[in-house]
Motif scaffolding. Structure first.
Motif, short mmCIF file in Angstrom:
data_model
loop_
_atom_site.label_atom_id
_atom_site.label_comp_id
_atom_site.label_asym_id
_atom_site.label_seq_id
_atom_site.Cartn_x
_atom_site.Cartn_y
_atom_site.Cartn_z
N TYR A 92 9.68 28.73 -4.58
CA TYR A 92 9.05 27.81 -4.90
C TYR A 92 7.74 26.93 -4.33
N VAL A 93 6.76 26.61 -5.11
CA VAL A 93 5.83 25.73 -4.59
C VAL A 93 6.05 24.32 -4.68
N VAL A 94 5.90 23.49 -3.31
CA VAL A 94 5.97 22.10 -3.43
C VAL A 94 4.87 21.40 -2.92
N GLU A 95 4.14 20.64 -3.97
CA GLU A 95 2.81 20.17 -3.42
C GLU A 95 2.83 18.71 -3.46
N GLY A 96 2.49 18.11 -2.24
CA GLY A 96 2.53 16.61 -2.22
C GLY A 96 3.68 16.17 -1.75
N MET A 121 -1.40 10.45 -3.60
CA MET A 121 -0.53 9.96 -2.61
C MET A 121 -0.04 8.65 -2.65
N PRO A 122 1.22 8.65 -3.56
CA PRO A 122 1.64 7.35 -4.00
C PRO A 122 2.30 6.62 -2.76
N LEU A 123 2.17 5.19 -2.66
CA LEU A 123 2.29 4.43 -1.62
C LEU A 123 4.11 4.31 -1.77
N GLY A 130 3.77 1.96 2.67
CA GLY A 130 2.95 0.85 2.10
C GLY A 130 3.87 0.23 1.00
N GLU A 131 3.28 -0.86 0.66
CA GLU A 131 3.81 -2.00 -0.02
C GLU A 131 2.71 -2.33 -0.73
N PRO A 132 2.69 -2.82 -2.06
CA PRO A 132 3.89 -2.39 -3.01
C PRO A 132 4.24 -0.98 -3.25
N VAL A 133 5.38 -0.34 -3.34
CA VAL A 133 5.52 0.91 -3.57
C VAL A 133 5.13 1.22 -5.12
N ASP A 134 4.66 2.44 -5.27
CA ASP A 134 4.14 2.84 -6.55
C ASP A 134 5.38 3.64 -7.27
N GLU A 135 5.14 3.64 -8.60
CA GLU A 135 6.06 4.36 -9.32
C GLU A 135 5.32 5.62 -9.68
N TYR A 136 6.03 6.66 -9.63
CA TYR A 136 5.34 8.23 -9.79
C TYR A 136 6.24 9.05 -10.19
N ALA A 137 5.85 10.25 -10.95
CA ALA A 137 6.51 11.32 -11.40
C ALA A 137 6.37 12.56 -10.52
N VAL A 138 7.47 13.27 -10.25
CA VAL A 138 7.36 14.46 -9.75
C VAL A 138 7.46 15.40 -11.14
N ILE A 139 6.04 16.24 -10.98
CA ILE A 139 5.74 17.09 -11.96
C ILE A 139 6.29 18.54 -11.82
#
Length: 160
Positions: A92-96, A121-123, A130-139
């Motif tokens: 599998y490829v794992v990016e980021g 590059m989500p905080l 970093g703060e505040p932390v970001d909400e993000y999706a793993v695609i």
């Protein structure tokens, strides 16, 4: 009759104790997964992500390159999903900045996809303090170009 210095019981018992000492639950020990990481020279967040994986039981082999564009293209990472480092694990490829828990789930479920990506590059993601932390999706992305949300996170914490 001369008894061997290392009996089978002693070796098995030592193996169990070593696993317990390393935080491996009894009955669930397995070989650590090798993750081959390609990172750009001078990128400290990549080092942080590698440390996150190692702290979560993965073995990381790191290659430092000046340019990852051809690596990403050869592995089929869509341009919109690209980040600062690219890795492979068990085909599998794992990016980021993919959290270790998402990688563990991928390897347990083994879906018919090419890999996982956290674009940008989500905080608060692994390796990106970093703060505040970001909400993000793993695609999850496939060779045919399809993409879907695999998991969602706020920092390193999974959300629904």
């Amino acid at each position: 009759m001369i008894r061997p210095l290392l009996s089978r019981r002693l070796v098995l018992g030592g193996t169990v104790l070593l696993g317990v000492g390393l935080g491996v639950p009894l009955g669930r020990a397995r070989a650590a997964t090798l993750v081959q990481v390609r990172k750009q020279r001078g990128c400290s967040c990549c080092d942080g992500w590698v440390e996150h994986l190692r702290a979560n039981g993965f073995i990381c082999e790191v290659s430092t390159l000046d340019d990852l564009t051809s690596v990403k293209a050869n592995l089929g990472v869509p341009e919109a999903l690209r980040s600062c480092h690219t890795a492979t694990a068990e085909g599998y490829v794992v990016e980021g900045h993919v959290p270790a828990s998402a990688l563990r789930r991928l390897l347990a479920e083994r879906p018919a996809i090419q890999g996982l990506a956290v674009p940008g590059m989500p905080l608060g993601s692994p390796g990106m303090p970093g703060e505040p932390v970001d909400e993000y999706a793993v695609i999850a992305f496939a060779k045919d170009g399809t993409q879907r949300t695999f998991m969602r996170f706020s920092g390193e914490r999974e959300t629904i």
